[in-house]
Design a protein around this motif. Structure first.
Motif, PDB file in Angstrom:
ATOM      1  N   ARG A 250      -8.030 -18.962 -10.274  1.00 50.72           N
ATOM      2  CA  ARG A 250      -7.063 -17.885 -10.038  1.00 50.72           C
ATOM      3  C   ARG A 250      -7.719 -16.709  -9.320  1.00 50.72           C
ATOM      4  O   ARG A 250      -7.177 -16.163  -8.359  1.00 50.72           O
ATOM      5  CB  ARG A 250      -6.469 -17.399 -11.368  1.00 50.72           C
ATOM      6  CG  ARG A 250      -5.370 -18.254 -11.938  1.00 50.72           C
ATOM      7  CD  ARG A 250      -4.625 -17.513 -13.044  1.00 50.72           C
ATOM      8  NE  ARG A 250      -5.510 -17.029 -14.106  1.00 50.72           N
ATOM      9  CZ  ARG A 250      -5.855 -17.745 -15.172  1.00 50.72           C
ATOM     10  NH1 ARG A 250      -5.382 -18.970 -15.326  1.00 50.72           N
ATOM     11  NH2 ARG A 250      -6.656 -17.236 -16.096  1.00 50.72           N
ATOM     12  N   ALA A 251      -8.902 -16.320  -9.813  1.00 55.06           N
ATOM     13  CA  ALA A 251      -9.585 -15.165  -9.238  1.00 55.06           C
ATOM     14  C   ALA A 251     -10.015 -15.438  -7.803  1.00 55.06           C
ATOM     15  O   ALA A 251      -9.888 -14.579  -6.921  1.00 55.06           O
ATOM     16  CB  ALA A 251     -10.791 -14.789 -10.095  1.00 55.06           C
ATOM     17  N   THR A 252     -10.524 -16.650  -7.546  1.00 53.17           N
ATOM     18  CA  THR A 252     -10.974 -17.001  -6.204  1.00 53.17           C
ATOM     19  C   THR A 252      -9.802 -17.043  -5.228  1.00 53.17           C
ATOM     20  O   THR A 252      -9.884 -16.513  -4.115  1.00 53.17           O
ATOM     21  CB  THR A 252     -11.690 -18.360  -6.218  1.00 53.17           C
ATOM     22  OG1 THR A 252     -12.814 -18.301  -7.097  1.00 53.17           O
ATOM     23  CG2 THR A 252     -12.170 -18.739  -4.824  1.00 53.17           C
ATOM     24  N   THR A 253      -8.709 -17.668  -5.664  1.00 49.94           N
ATOM     25  CA  THR A 253      -7.526 -17.758  -4.800  1.00 49.94           C
ATOM     26  C   THR A 253      -6.981 -16.377  -4.471  1.00 49.94           C
ATOM     27  O   THR A 253      -6.676 -16.075  -3.314  1.00 49.94           O
ATOM     28  CB  THR A 253      -6.431 -18.590  -5.490  1.00 49.94           C
ATOM     29  OG1 THR A 253      -6.929 -19.910  -5.714  1.00 49.94           O
ATOM     30  CG2 THR A 253      -5.177 -18.668  -4.615  1.00 49.94           C
ATOM     31  N   ARG A 254      -6.892 -15.525  -5.491  1.00 45.22           N
ATOM     32  CA  ARG A 254      -6.364 -14.181  -5.255  1.00 45.22           C
ATOM     33  C   ARG A 254      -7.305 -13.368  -4.376  1.00 45.22           C
ATOM     34  O   ARG A 254      -6.875 -12.617  -3.503  1.00 45.22           O
ATOM     35  CB  ARG A 254      -6.152 -13.468  -6.597  1.00 45.22           C
ATOM     36  CG  ARG A 254      -5.296 -12.209  -6.499  1.00 45.22           C
ATOM     37  CD  ARG A 254      -3.898 -12.554  -6.056  1.00 45.22           C
ATOM     38  NE  ARG A 254      -3.021 -11.396  -6.098  1.00 45.22           N
ATOM     39  CZ  ARG A 254      -1.755 -11.409  -5.714  1.00 45.22           C
ATOM     40  NH1 ARG A 254      -1.221 -12.537  -5.255  1.00 45.22           N
ATOM     41  NH2 ARG A 254      -1.016 -10.319  -5.772  1.00 45.22           N
ATOM     42  N   GLY A 255      -8.606 -13.534  -4.600  1.00 49.67           N
ATOM     43  CA  GLY A 255      -9.579 -12.817  -3.778  1.00 49.67           C
ATOM     44  C   GLY A 255      -9.478 -13.205  -2.319  1.00 49.67           C
ATOM     45  O   GLY A 255      -9.563 -12.347  -1.430  1.00 49.67           O
ATOM     46  N   ARG A 256      -9.284 -14.483  -2.062  1.00 45.33           N
ATOM     47  CA  ARG A 256      -9.137 -14.933  -0.671  1.00 45.33           C
ATOM     48  C   ARG A 256      -7.863 -14.377  -0.050  1.00 45.33           C
ATOM     49  O   ARG A 256      -7.838 -13.989   1.123  1.00 45.33           O
ATOM     50  CB  ARG A 256      -9.126 -16.459  -0.623  1.00 45.33           C
ATOM     51  CG  ARG A 256     -10.497 -17.094  -0.852  1.00 45.33           C
ATOM     52  CD  ARG A 256     -10.397 -18.594  -0.999  1.00 45.33           C
ATOM     53  NE  ARG A 256     -11.723 -19.202  -1.166  1.00 45.33           N
ATOM     54  CZ  ARG A 256     -11.910 -20.420  -1.660  1.00 45.33           C
ATOM     55  NH1 ARG A 256     -10.866 -21.162  -2.039  1.00 45.33           N
ATOM     56  NH2 ARG A 256     -13.128 -20.903  -1.782  1.00 45.33           N
ATOM     57  N   GLN A 257      -6.784 -14.346  -0.833  1.00 48.10           N
ATOM     58  CA  GLN A 257      -5.534 -13.780  -0.333  1.00 48.10           C
ATOM     59  C   GLN A 257      -5.704 -12.313   0.029  1.00 48.10           C
ATOM     60  O   GLN A 257      -5.217 -11.858   1.078  1.00 48.10           O
ATOM     61  CB  GLN A 257      -4.423 -13.939  -1.393  1.00 48.10           C
ATOM     62  CG  GLN A 257      -3.962 -15.364  -1.604  1.00 48.10           C
ATOM     63  CD  GLN A 257      -2.972 -15.476  -2.753  1.00 48.10           C
ATOM     64  OE1 GLN A 257      -2.881 -14.580  -3.603  1.00 48.10           O
ATOM     65  NE2 GLN A 257      -2.245 -16.572  -2.791  1.00 48.10           N
ATOM     66  N   MET A 258      -6.402 -11.573  -0.813  1.00 49.24           N
ATOM     67  CA  MET A 258      -6.607 -10.154  -0.552  1.00 49.24           C
ATOM     68  C   MET A 258      -7.466  -9.974   0.697  1.00 49.24           C
ATOM     69  O   MET A 258      -7.203  -9.103   1.528  1.00 49.24           O
ATOM     70  CB  MET A 258      -7.285  -9.496  -1.750  1.00 49.24           C
ATOM     71  CG  MET A 258      -6.477  -9.575  -3.046  1.00 49.24           C
ATOM     72  SD  MET A 258      -4.937  -8.671  -3.000  1.00 49.24           S
ATOM     73  CE  MET A 258      -5.534  -7.008  -3.002  1.00 49.24           C
ATOM     74  N   ALA A 259      -8.526 -10.785   0.821  1.00 53.13           N
ATOM     75  CA  ALA A 259      -9.419 -10.674   1.960  1.00 53.13           C
ATOM     76  C   ALA A 259      -8.697 -11.017   3.262  1.00 53.13           C
ATOM     77  O   ALA A 259      -8.981 -10.446   4.320  1.00 53.13           O
ATOM     78  CB  ALA A 259     -10.630 -11.599   1.769  1.00 53.13           C
ATOM     79  N   ASP A 260      -7.750 -11.955   3.182  1.00 52.20           N
ATOM     80  CA  ASP A 260      -7.003 -12.373   4.374  1.00 52.20           C
ATOM     81  C   ASP A 260      -5.819 -11.468   4.669  1.00 52.20           C
ATOM     82  O   ASP A 260      -5.074 -11.693   5.623  1.00 52.20           O
ATOM     83  CB  ASP A 260      -6.490 -13.814   4.186  1.00 52.20           C
ATOM     84  CG  ASP A 260      -7.618 -14.823   4.160  1.00 52.20           C
ATOM     85  OD1 ASP A 260      -8.721 -14.478   4.650  1.00 52.20           O
ATOM     86  OD2 ASP A 260      -7.412 -15.932   3.638  1.00 52.20           O
TER      87      ASP A 260
END
Length: 265
Positions: A250-260
């Protein structure tokens, strides 16, 4: 859906609760308060709702208790359930979903107290805040004298409550009354973004963290730290390796979304 004086809409896991008396600047009549209390209680019990956005329709968030209604009879003064287990204050405080107060315009006296019942506030650049209890001649009942000083400091709270001066959105941000100020046409979008961030968290963990913040606020630091440790020990004993892996995902997916730039922040 429309609920008389309150409008309730859903955007995914976020419920939008709108005070719907724009012609009266969303003054808090007895009927509106009862309806709002029942709606918050109901939303608290719906599992799919993860966060609540509270806002107002028109030029005001709310200008406070409907003084016109209260001035009609002495009975109107005492028919409100100002405090107690079934009051709006108690029901909002017990709500299991974080409440984001999205202040769109005037938040005056009881309207400001209503906004302060939220977990945190954001404001439109057109928002205006004031505590006019001392001018109206009614002492607070929903926490103004206790919550406001804890939020902005005792001297600023004194200035607001003793002078009854209006405070702009920019000054409210400077004083820490609100977390963010955004353009009026962006207010609801930003509130929904924040609600969606909440909805993307693990509900049990988020709920326990929220409760710890609330419960620890009035404790000495050592007692609050002991409470945190107690909750941690209980919580960690219930976390499996699979839970950790799911949380990492969850954290990795959300982090990637924020970065993108897809995290809507």
């Amino acid at each position: 859906m429309s609920e008389g004086f309150i409008q309730v809409d859903h955007d995914g896991a976020v419920a939008i609760v709108t005070l719907n008396r724009p012609d009266a600047l969303n003054a808090l009549s007895r009927a509106l308060v009862e309806e709002l209390t029942n709606i918050i209680k109901s939303l608290s019990e719906i599992p799919k709702v993860r966060a609540i956005v509270l806002t107002g329709k028109g030029r005001a968030f709310s200008v406070g208790v409907d003084l016109k209604e209260m001035s009609q009879t002495d009975d109107a003064m005492i028919q409100f359930e100002w405090h107690g287990p079934n009051s709006l204050f108690a029901i909002a405080g017990a709500c299991t979903k974080p409440i984001i107060s999205a202040v769109n315009g005037y938040a005056i006296t009881g309207g400001l107290e209503l906004a302060l019942l939220g977990d945190f506030l954001i404001a439109a650049d057109t928002a205006v805040f004031a505590d006019t209890h001392a001018r109206v001649g009614i002492t607070p009942s929903w926490g103004m004298t206790q919550i406001l000083p804890r939020l902005i400091g005792i001297n600023r709270a004194r200035q607001m409550s003793l002078t009854c001066e209006f405070v702009s959105a920019d000054k409210a941000l400077q004083w820490g009354l609100v977390n963010e100020v955004v353009a009026a046409d962006r207010l609801l979008d930003r509130a929904l973004e924040l609600g969606e961030h909440i909805a993307s968290t693990d509900p049990i963990t988020m709920g326990r963290i929220r409760r710890l913040i609330a419960d620890g606020t009035d404790l000495p630091l050592s007692d609050a730290m002991a409470l945190e440790a107690q909750v941690f020990d209980m919580h960690i004993s219930q976390v499996s390796a699979a839970d950790v892996a799911a949380g990492q995902e969850r954290a990795t997916t959300r982090g990637r979304q924020m970065a993108d730039g897809n995290g809507k922040d």
